[in-house]
Write a protein that holds these residues in place. Structure first.
Motif, PDB file in Angstrom:
ATOM      1  N   PRO A 183      28.929  61.334  31.710  1.00 33.41           N
ATOM      2  CA  PRO A 183      29.284  61.912  33.017  1.00 33.41           C
ATOM      3  C   PRO A 183      28.072  62.276  33.873  1.00 33.41           C
ATOM      4  O   PRO A 183      28.170  62.304  35.107  1.00 33.41           O
ATOM      5  CB  PRO A 183      30.085  63.159  32.633  1.00 33.41           C
ATOM      6  N   LYS A 186      27.320  59.668  36.542  1.00 33.12           N
ATOM      7  CA  LYS A 186      28.321  59.321  37.554  1.00 33.12           C
ATOM      8  C   LYS A 186      27.672  59.309  38.935  1.00 33.12           C
ATOM      9  O   LYS A 186      26.979  60.253  39.340  1.00 33.12           O
ATOM     10  CB  LYS A 186      29.488  60.298  37.530  1.00 33.12           C
ATOM     11  N   ASP A 217      37.221  49.986  32.088  1.00 35.12           N
ATOM     12  CA  ASP A 217      38.010  51.039  32.740  1.00 35.12           C
ATOM     13  C   ASP A 217      37.185  52.312  32.899  1.00 35.12           C
ATOM     14  O   ASP A 217      37.175  52.942  33.965  1.00 35.12           O
ATOM     15  CB  ASP A 217      39.264  51.345  31.921  1.00 35.12           C
ATOM     16  N   ARG A 218      36.493  52.688  31.852  1.00 43.73           N
ATOM     17  CA  ARG A 218      35.694  53.915  31.880  1.00 43.73           C
ATOM     18  C   ARG A 218      34.458  53.757  32.767  1.00 43.73           C
ATOM     19  O   ARG A 218      34.071  54.691  33.469  1.00 43.73           O
ATOM     20  CB  ARG A 218      35.293  54.307  30.459  1.00 43.73           C
ATOM     21  N   LEU A 220      34.238  51.950  35.428  1.00 46.40           N
ATOM     22  CA  LEU A 220      34.682  52.007  36.821  1.00 46.40           C
ATOM     23  C   LEU A 220      34.894  53.433  37.306  1.00 46.40           C
ATOM     24  O   LEU A 220      34.914  53.689  38.518  1.00 46.40           O
ATOM     25  CB  LEU A 220      35.962  51.186  36.996  1.00 46.40           C
ATOM     26  N   GLN A 221      35.056  54.356  36.385  1.00 40.12           N
ATOM     27  CA  GLN A 221      35.191  55.771  36.759  1.00 40.12           C
ATOM     28  C   GLN A 221      33.837  56.423  37.048  1.00 40.12           C
ATOM     29  O   GLN A 221      33.782  57.582  37.470  1.00 40.12           O
ATOM     30  CB  GLN A 221      35.901  56.534  35.640  1.00 40.12           C
ATOM     31  N   GLN A 222      32.744  55.669  36.849  1.00 38.31           N
ATOM     32  CA  GLN A 222      31.403  56.214  37.031  1.00 38.31           C
ATOM     33  C   GLN A 222      30.865  56.045  38.457  1.00 38.31           C
ATOM     34  O   GLN A 222      29.690  56.316  38.699  1.00 38.31           O
ATOM     35  CB  GLN A 222      30.428  55.545  36.042  1.00 38.31           C
ATOM     36  N   ASP A 223      31.712  55.622  39.384  1.00 32.40           N
ATOM     37  CA  ASP A 223      31.303  55.472  40.779  1.00 32.40           C
ATOM     38  C   ASP A 223      30.061  54.591  40.875  1.00 32.40           C
ATOM     39  O   ASP A 223      29.038  54.956  41.462  1.00 32.40           O
ATOM     40  CB  ASP A 223      31.041  56.841  41.409  1.00 32.40           C
TER      41      ASP A 223
END
Length: 374
Positions: A183, A186, A217-218, A220-223
């Motif tokens: 995280p 990100k 998928d994960r 892509l959540q990292q901006d």
């Protein structure tokens, strides 16, 4: 989570040359013509190239404008009077351009060195390549050259981690795929679209094989900042727009005063491949092409432009790194991947579906079937 053990990788690495040899043997090709074996010195080749007219056109794979300007200037400095152009574009555009030129009966490129390794076997099969052993042919490791001398590698390229030490301490920099899911990163990652570059596609394919599609998928959540081109990804990190990328190459020995560092994974397999070159049988400037490839193969020129591993067996690895055989990579496997075009196209579609289309213009700005009037 699936683990790719070093023992399993070693077994695949040992088998890779045999698999590659079998793949080559399965391809129909015309009867082999004995190659030209170079015996002249570079100065003698230079005189022959000048007598021919002193012109040369090289198509070089790359993803920023004028990426080969330094190489072009070094060639001209070493060989005064040569009117040489080394034109950079994405390999997937250069190979299509070459095919169109051949179909039209007017070839502009004398030499090409590209990432699209499958093209060289195809062009050889179509009898489009001039079999040639440049000076110092025996110094090139055998795994990096065609046995019939239709083509050979000029460098070994690896994609791995580049990070900016002003934004992330070296001890905390991401090194393996799972590190990029932290995280703390990100909004701080820049990556090349995998469906826009086959070398990056190969990286992502191996990551999915190891960690499943859930990894994407994960990620892509990292901006992530997605860009066209691998050098633009590295430059975004160097300029401080993002902290890290794993879709770029880099020098083992960092440039003075640069915040950019290149580092191999701690555990993961990483991507490496031999960037490959050839002279075309229909080249307009064959003497200049022979001069260029013999110069590129020479020890002095190889040392001057080697930022990672050399294809020559007598050139040391810079930056204190070890020989490539001592790392978790296999530079021969990429050609097998590139030959399976059905699978490559399917993967491109899958990644485009997940990430979205590659946005932005061609990062080199090159366009058209012909690029230079020479």
């Amino acid at each position: 989570m699936q683990q790719f053990s070093r023992r399993a990788f070693a077994a695949i690495s040992l088998a890779a040359p045999l698999v590659l040899a079998a793949a080559r043997a399965s391809v129909a090709r015309p009867q082999s013509v004995p190659p030209d074996v170079e015996t002249r010195s570079l100065d003698e080749l230079h005189r022959a190239a000048l007598a021919e007219g002193g012109k040369l056109v090289v198509y070089a794979g790359g993803d920023i404008p004028n990426a080969s300007a330094g190489l072009e200037q070094a060639f001209k400095k070493r060989f005064p009077g040569m009117d040489a152009r080394i034109i950079t574009d994405l390999s997937k555009f250069h190979d299509a351009r070459i095919d169109l030129q051949l179909a039209r009966g007017r070839l502009e490129a004398d030499v090409a060195h590209l990432q699209t390794l499958q093209d060289f076997e195809r062009w050889k099969t179509q009898d489009q390549l001039l079999a040639y052993k440049p000076l110092d042919w025996d110094a090139i490791a055998p795994e990096y050259k065609d046995p019939d001398a239709a083509f050979h590698a000029i460098s070994v390229v690896a994609f791995s981690n580049s990070f900016n030490i002003t934004l992330v301490p070296e001890a905390d920099a991401p090194r393996d795929a799972l590190d990029y899911l932290d995280p703390k990163l990100k909004g701080r990652i820049c990556l090349t679209y995998p469906h826009d570059d086959d070398a990056v596609l190969y990286q992502f394919d191996r990551i999915v094989n190891a960690h499943g599609w859930e990894y994407i998928d994960r990620l892509l959540q990292q901006d992530v900042l997605w860009v066209r081109g691998t050098v633009p990804a590295r430059l975004a990190v160097q300029e401080g727009k993002r902290a890290a990328t794993f879709t770029a190459s880099g020098a083992f020995a960092p440039a003075a005063n640069s915040p950019l560092r290149f580092a191999l994974p701690r555990h993961d397999v990483f991507h490496s491949w031999p960037q490959t070159a050839a002279i075309f049988r229909e080249a307009q400037h064959k003497a200049a092409a022979r001069l260029y490839l013999s110069w590129m193969a020479s020890k002095d020129a190889t040392i001057a432009r080697t930022g990672q591993w050399s294809v020559r067996r007598d050139v040391p690895v810079p930056g204190g790194y070890k020989p490539i055989s001592e790392y978790n990579t296999d530079p021969l496997r990429f050609q097998l991947f590139m030959q399976d075009r059905t699978r490559v196209e399917r993967l491109k579609t899958q990644f485009e579906e997940m990430i979205g289309p590659a946005l932005g213009p061609n990062p080199t700005g090159a366009k058209g079937v012909y690029l230079v009037d020479i």
